[in-house]
Design a protein around this motif. Sequence first.
Motif, PDB file in Angstrom:
ATOM      1  N   LYS A 203       0.831  -1.151  -0.131  1.00 17.97           N
ATOM      2  CA  LYS A 203       0.080   0.007   0.043  1.00 17.97           C
ATOM      3  C   LYS A 203       0.815   1.303   0.017  1.00 17.97           C
ATOM      4  O   LYS A 203       0.591   2.164  -0.796  1.00 17.97           O
ATOM      5  CB  LYS A 203      -0.978  -0.103   1.167  1.00 17.97           C
ATOM      6  N   SER A 204       1.805   1.371   0.926  1.00 20.79           N
ATOM      7  CA  SER A 204       2.805   2.451   1.007  1.00 20.79           C
ATOM      8  C   SER A 204       3.267   2.753  -0.235  1.00 20.79           C
ATOM      9  O   SER A 204       3.910   4.036  -0.748  1.00 20.79           O
ATOM     10  CB  SER A 204       3.643   2.153   2.077  1.00 20.79           C
TER      11      SER A 204
ATOM     12  N   ASP B 193      -0.371   6.010   7.960  1.00 17.09           N
ATOM     13  CA  ASP B 193      -0.259   4.657   8.325  1.00 17.09           C
ATOM     14  C   ASP B 193       0.661   4.726   9.619  1.00 17.09           C
ATOM     15  O   ASP B 193       1.712   4.666   9.705  1.00 17.09           O
ATOM     16  CB  ASP B 193       0.512   3.984   7.370  1.00 17.09           C
TER      17      ASP B 193
ATOM     18  N   SER C 166       5.883   4.738   6.466  1.00 16.39           N
ATOM     19  CA  SER C 166       6.918   4.316   5.551  1.00 16.39           C
ATOM     20  C   SER C 166       7.364   5.452   4.644  1.00 16.39           C
ATOM     21  O   SER C 166       8.296   5.257   3.911  1.00 16.39           O
ATOM     22  CB  SER C 166       6.517   2.950   4.799  1.00 16.39           C
TER      23      SER C 166
ATOM     24  N   MET D 155       1.848  -6.847  -6.850  1.00 17.68           N
ATOM     25  CA  MET D 155       2.806  -7.937  -6.948  1.00 17.68           C
ATOM     26  C   MET D 155       1.961  -9.009  -8.012  1.00 17.68           C
ATOM     27  O   MET D 155       1.756 -10.223  -7.523  1.00 17.68           O
ATOM     28  CB  MET D 155       3.076  -8.539  -5.399  1.00 17.68           C
TER      29      MET D 155
ATOM     30  N   LEU E 296       5.457  -7.882  -9.197  1.00 19.42           N
ATOM     31  CA  LEU E 296       6.666  -7.848  -7.939  1.00 19.42           C
ATOM     32  C   LEU E 296       7.875  -7.862  -8.867  1.00 19.42           C
ATOM     33  O   LEU E 296       8.389  -8.815  -9.428  1.00 19.42           O
ATOM     34  CB  LEU E 296       6.531  -9.562  -7.567  1.00 19.42           C
TER      35      LEU E 296
ATOM     36  N   SER F 216      12.552   1.578  -3.436  1.00 24.10           N
ATOM     37  CA  SER F 216      11.650   2.006  -2.727  1.00 24.10           C
ATOM     38  C   SER F 216      12.439   2.215  -1.075  1.00 24.10           C
ATOM     39  O   SER F 216      12.524   3.076  -0.601  1.00 24.10           O
ATOM     40  CB  SER F 216      10.741   1.144  -2.271  1.00 24.10           C
ATOM     41  N   ASP F 217      13.435   1.290  -0.932  1.00 22.29           N
ATOM     42  CA  ASP F 217      14.068   0.887   0.139  1.00 22.29           C
ATOM     43  C   ASP F 217      15.144   2.051   0.453  1.00 22.29           C
ATOM     44  O   ASP F 217      15.744   2.355   1.249  1.00 22.29           O
ATOM     45  CB  ASP F 217      14.811  -0.382   0.267  1.00 22.29           C
TER      46      ASP F 217
HETATM   47  P1  ADP Z   1       2.181  -1.903   3.227  1.00 23.95           P
HETATM   48  O1  ADP Z   1       2.182  -0.263   3.079  1.00 23.95           O
HETATM   49  O2  ADP Z   1       1.107  -2.490   2.322  1.00 23.95           O
HETATM   50  O3  ADP Z   1       2.423  -2.536   4.493  1.00 23.95           O
HETATM   51  P2  ADP Z   1       4.898  -1.526   1.849  1.00 23.95           P
HETATM   52  O4  ADP Z   1       4.593  -0.459   0.594  1.00 23.95           O
HETATM   53  O5  ADP Z   1       5.499  -1.083   2.778  1.00 23.95           O
HETATM   54  O6  ADP Z   1       3.583  -2.277   1.930  1.00 23.95           O
HETATM   55  O7  ADP Z   1       5.671  -2.818   1.039  1.00 23.95           O
HETATM   56  C1  ADP Z   1       5.982  -4.120   1.867  1.00 23.95           C
HETATM   57  C2  ADP Z   1       7.319  -4.633   1.182  1.00 23.95           C
HETATM   58  O8  ADP Z   1       6.967  -5.001  -0.032  1.00 23.95           O
HETATM   59  C3  ADP Z   1       8.115  -3.681   1.125  1.00 23.95           C
HETATM   60  O9  ADP Z   1       9.572  -4.003   1.300  1.00 23.95           O
HETATM   61  C4  ADP Z   1       8.279  -3.078  -0.561  1.00 23.95           C
HETATM   62  O10 ADP Z   1       9.362  -2.460  -0.951  1.00 23.95           O
HETATM   63  C5  ADP Z   1       7.873  -4.284  -1.143  1.00 23.95           C
HETATM   64  N1  ADP Z   1       7.040  -3.913  -2.119  1.00 23.95           N
HETATM   65  C6  ADP Z   1       5.876  -3.387  -2.363  1.00 23.95           C
HETATM   66  N2  ADP Z   1       5.471  -3.474  -3.764  1.00 23.95           N
HETATM   67  C7  ADP Z   1       6.378  -4.340  -4.470  1.00 23.95           C
HETATM   68  C8  ADP Z   1       6.322  -4.431  -5.980  1.00 23.95           C
HETATM   69  N3  ADP Z   1       5.507  -4.393  -6.652  1.00 23.95           N
HETATM   70  N4  ADP Z   1       7.500  -5.057  -6.196  1.00 23.95           N
HETATM   71  C9  ADP Z   1       8.562  -5.679  -5.240  1.00 23.95           C
HETATM   72  N5  ADP Z   1       8.387  -5.147  -3.934  1.00 23.95           N
HETATM   73  C10 ADP Z   1       7.291  -4.613  -3.558  1.00 23.95           C
END
Ligand code: ADP
Length: 372
Positions: free
Chosen positions: A126-127, A150, A155, A282, A319, A327-328
Motif C-alpha cells: 500500500k505505501s 499509516d 513508511s 505484486m 513483483l 523504494s528501500d
Molecule cells: P504496506 O504499506 O502494504 O505494508 P509496503 O508498501 O511497505 O506495504 O511494502 C511491503 C514490502 O513490499 C516493502 O519491502 C516493499 O518494498 C515491497 N514491495 C511493495 N510493492 C512491491 C512490488 N511491486 N515489487 C517488489 N516489492 C514490492
Amino acid sequence: MSLAQADILNALEKVKLPDGGSLAASGRMTGIVINDGKVICAIGIEAAEAGVMEPVRAAAEAAIRALPGVKQALVGLTADKAPSRGAAAPAPAGAAPQARATSKAASLPGVKHIIAVASGKGGVGKSTTSCNLALALAALGLKVGMLDADIYGPSQPRLFGLRGKPKLIGPRMLEPMERYGVKVMSIGFLVEEETAMIWRGPMVISAITQMLREVAWGELDVLVVDMPPGTGDAQLTMAQQTPLAGAVIVSTPQDLALIDARRGVAMFQKVDVPILGIVENMSSFCCPNCGHVSPIFGHGGARAEADKYHVPFLGEVPLDMQIRETSDDGRPIVASDPDGPRAQIYKDIAAKVWSGLSQGGTARAAPRIVIE
Ligand code: ADP
C-alpha cells in the motif's frame, strides 16, 4: 523538571466545560502523550458537541502550552464512536450496515481532492503504491501532497528518503517536507514509532486530523493519504472524518488479501466514499535476470474482483526487484526512472485515478456488498 501527566491534568483543572465542571475531572482526557516537551492529547466528545467543545479545546491547548517545559501542545477533539448521521435504514439480516454516514467533514482549503490509499491488511504494498501514485500524479503536472497516516508503520519518510522534523510555522501549523516535487507529512516525522503503536483508536484519529488540518499544504490538486492498513473502527472513523473524494484499494492477488480488499471496498462504500479502483500489486514476478514474467500468485484475481463488484480496475504492478530496491533507497521508481516501463504502469494508474476524480469518483453506481 520533566513533565508528567499530573502536571497536564493540573493545568486542565482551570479549563471549564460548558456546564461549569472542570475538564480535568471530567474523565474526558484520553491518551496524554508527553515527548520531549511536546504534549499530544485528546478530549473525548459526542459528535454533536463538536461546536461547543471547540473553545474548550483551544483553552486546554493554551493552558498546556503555558506550562514550563512545554514546547508544543496539540489537543484534538475526538468522537470515540463513529457519529451516525442522517436516517439509517434498517439493515436486512446478514447485510452490511446501511447507515449512510456520508463524510461531511469540512473540506481542506486549497486542496481540491483528497484520496485515500487503503488495503484490507498490511504488507500488500500500500505505501509503495501510494508513494509512486503520488509521484505519478505529479508527473501528470498536478500539485500533489502525501499524508502518511499509516500510524502503525509510517513508511513515507523512507520511501521519499526524508529525515528530520518538519518546521513549525506559527503556534500550530507545520510546514510539510518536500521531495521530488511532492509535499510530504508523516506521523513518522513527529513521534517515535513505538509511541504511535500504543495509541488507541481515538488518539490515532486525532493525530491524523491534526496532520490533515494543521499542516500548511498550500494549493494542491490531490492529497494522497496513505491509510493505516485494515478496516477497523479507527479506519472507518477516519474515512468518515476526512473529506475524501475517493479511495484506491491495493491488493495482492492471493485470495486472502482479496477478501481483505473486499472489506476495504465495503468500508468506503459504507461511508459513501467513491471507490476510484483497485490496484493489483505484486501481480506477477518479473525475473531480474532474464526478464521473464511469471504469475506466481495466480494473477488476475483483483481484476475479476473489481469486475464482480463493479468498481474500476486500475492496473497491475508486478513483483519487481527494482521497485523494491528503489523504494528501500528513498528513490522511488517513478522519480528515479520516470521514463521506464515500471513508472509507466504507475502513470497509467494515476491517469485513471485523475479521470475518476474529474468525473466525481466512480462513474458506475456502487452496488451494496454483503459481508458473510
Ligand atoms: P504496506 O504499506 O502494504 O505494508 P509496503 O508498501 O511497505 O506495504 O511494502 C511491503 C514490502 O513490499 C516493502 O519491502 C516493499 O518494498 C515491497 N514491495 C511493495 N510493492 C512491491 C512490488 N511491486 N515489487 C517488489 N516489492 C514490492
